[in-house]
Design a protein around this motif. Sequence first.
Motif, short mmCIF file in Angstrom:
data_model
loop_
_atom_site.label_atom_id
_atom_site.label_comp_id
_atom_site.label_asym_id
_atom_site.label_seq_id
_atom_site.Cartn_x
_atom_site.Cartn_y
_atom_site.Cartn_z
N SER A 4 0.82 -1.22 0.00
CA SER A 4 0.00 0.00 0.00
C SER A 4 0.85 1.26 0.00
CB SER A 4 -0.91 0.01 1.24
OG SER A 4 -0.13 0.14 2.42
N GLY A 5 2.12 1.11 0.36
CA GLY A 5 3.02 2.26 0.44
C GLY A 5 3.44 2.57 1.86
N LYS A 6 2.66 2.14 2.85
CA LYS A 6 2.98 2.45 4.24
C LYS A 6 4.26 1.77 4.71
CE LYS A 6 1.14 2.10 8.94
NZ LYS A 6 0.02 1.64 9.79
N ALA A 7 4.39 0.47 4.41
CA ALA A 7 5.58 -0.26 4.85
C ALA A 7 6.84 0.34 4.24
CB ALA A 7 5.45 -1.74 4.49
N LEU A 8 6.79 0.67 2.96
CA LEU A 8 7.95 1.25 2.30
C LEU A 8 8.29 2.62 2.89
CD1 LEU A 8 9.98 0.70 0.06
CD2 LEU A 8 8.45 1.88 -1.52
N SER A 9 7.29 3.41 3.21
CA SER A 9 7.54 4.72 3.82
C SER A 9 8.20 4.57 5.19
CB SER A 9 6.23 5.49 3.96
OG SER A 9 5.67 5.79 2.71
N ILE A 10 7.74 3.61 5.98
CA ILE A 10 8.33 3.38 7.30
C ILE A 10 9.76 2.89 7.17
CG2 ILE A 10 8.16 1.97 9.39
CD1 ILE A 10 5.12 2.14 9.12
N LEU A 11 10.01 2.01 6.19
CA LEU A 11 11.38 1.56 5.95
C LEU A 11 12.27 2.76 5.66
CD1 LEU A 11 13.43 -0.76 5.40
CD2 LEU A 11 12.67 -0.69 3.01
N TRP A 12 11.81 3.66 4.79
CA TRP A 12 12.60 4.84 4.46
C TRP A 12 12.85 5.73 5.67
CZ3 TRP A 12 15.48 6.84 0.73
CH2 TRP A 12 15.49 6.19 -0.51
N LEU A 13 11.86 5.90 6.51
CA LEU A 13 12.03 6.74 7.70
C LEU A 13 13.15 6.21 8.59
CD1 LEU A 13 8.30 7.46 8.61
CD2 LEU A 13 9.98 9.10 7.75
N HIS A 14 13.24 4.90 8.69
CA HIS A 14 14.28 4.30 9.52
C HIS A 14 15.67 4.36 8.88
CE1 HIS A 14 12.05 2.72 12.98
NE2 HIS A 14 11.06 2.47 12.14
N LEU A 15 15.73 4.57 7.59
CA LEU A 15 17.01 4.68 6.91
C LEU A 15 17.66 6.04 7.14
CD1 LEU A 15 16.26 3.12 3.39
CD2 LEU A 15 17.33 2.02 5.36
N VAL A 16 16.85 7.03 7.48
CA VAL A 16 17.32 8.42 7.55
C VAL A 16 18.55 8.60 8.44
CG1 VAL A 16 16.72 10.75 8.29
CG2 VAL A 16 15.13 9.44 6.89
N PRO A 17 18.59 8.08 9.67
CA PRO A 17 19.79 8.32 10.50
C PRO A 17 21.07 7.81 9.85
CG PRO A 17 17.98 7.50 11.84
CD PRO A 17 17.56 7.34 10.42
N THR A 18 21.02 6.62 9.23
CA THR A 18 22.21 6.08 8.58
C THR A 18 22.59 6.88 7.35
OG1 THR A 18 21.81 3.82 9.38
CG2 THR A 18 23.15 4.05 7.39
N VAL A 19 21.61 7.23 6.54
CA VAL A 19 21.88 7.98 5.31
C VAL A 19 22.43 9.36 5.62
CG1 VAL A 19 20.80 9.06 3.31
CG2 VAL A 19 20.23 6.71 3.89
N LEU A 20 21.83 10.05 6.60
CA LEU A 20 22.24 11.42 6.91
C LEU A 20 23.51 11.49 7.74
CD1 LEU A 20 18.97 13.36 7.81
CD2 LEU A 20 20.29 13.47 5.70
N TRP A 21 23.63 10.67 8.75
CA TRP A 21 24.69 10.86 9.74
C TRP A 21 25.85 9.89 9.58
CZ3 TRP A 21 19.93 10.48 13.27
CH2 TRP A 21 19.16 11.63 13.11
N LYS A 22 25.57 8.63 9.41
CA LYS A 22 26.66 7.66 9.26
C LYS A 22 27.32 7.78 7.90
CE LYS A 22 27.73 2.72 9.36
NZ LYS A 22 27.15 1.34 9.54
#
Length: 258
Positions: free
Chosen positions: A130-148
Amino acid sequence: MFAKLNQYRQNLSIPLIKPKKAQSQYRFEWVEDLKQLKEVQKFRATQFSDQFGINFDHGLDQDLYDLDCEHAVLRDKWSNEIVAYTRLKLFQGHELAQSYSAQEFDVSGFSQLSNIVEIGRTCVHPRYRSGKALSILWLHLVPTVLWKMKAKHLMGCVSIRLEDNKARAYYTHQFIKQLEDKKTININAISAYEPTHPKFSFPQDERIPKLFDVYLKMNAKLSKQAYYDQAFNCLDYFVFLDVNEIAKNFVLNKMVHR
């Protein structure tokens, strides 16, 4: 740019650590050992087999990039099954010839860029598309993508199958060709493919796949040229995202409005 990102980090830190109850169905994790890696390779093989009609040796989707990537998994908390997956790899511009995308697109124009994260092999279980699971996956990627990884840009490929799906592939291709310039990126496919007009179609064939829609809502740019992947019998489109746009227009908006 970094000042803006610091502002986004402050705004995002609390929601990311304390997700709302609406997310309680899912659990996010990074792959940490070979056993987990084999599990995601099996998950990928199952999804790609169903989607593209191909078979994998030993029921595993494996390639040379797997051992050099970060693998992100979203699970259903109650059944423990994987529901969404993607992998990440950090490149500098002069290293892009080693990327997966370089097999399909001429990425030489990005050689002067730095901190480019390639995203690949993204797939979602059919019951969770539906798009919700993929959106939540992306939200959790943010700390690694931005900071690490300190990413400045993201790139990758997004696919649509051709087998028994030529009408939707055609209309998706036409949709992308008609996008305004700010939503497209000028990059050449190594083996460009132009879908032909279908003999017949249904109304649902004129809708673009959900993953394409998710990327566009993140202000991604898509290539107007498609690469024909013979192994998967699908069309691949190049995707390019500015990390600043992700933080500003996708993550923050999701947190505010959810």
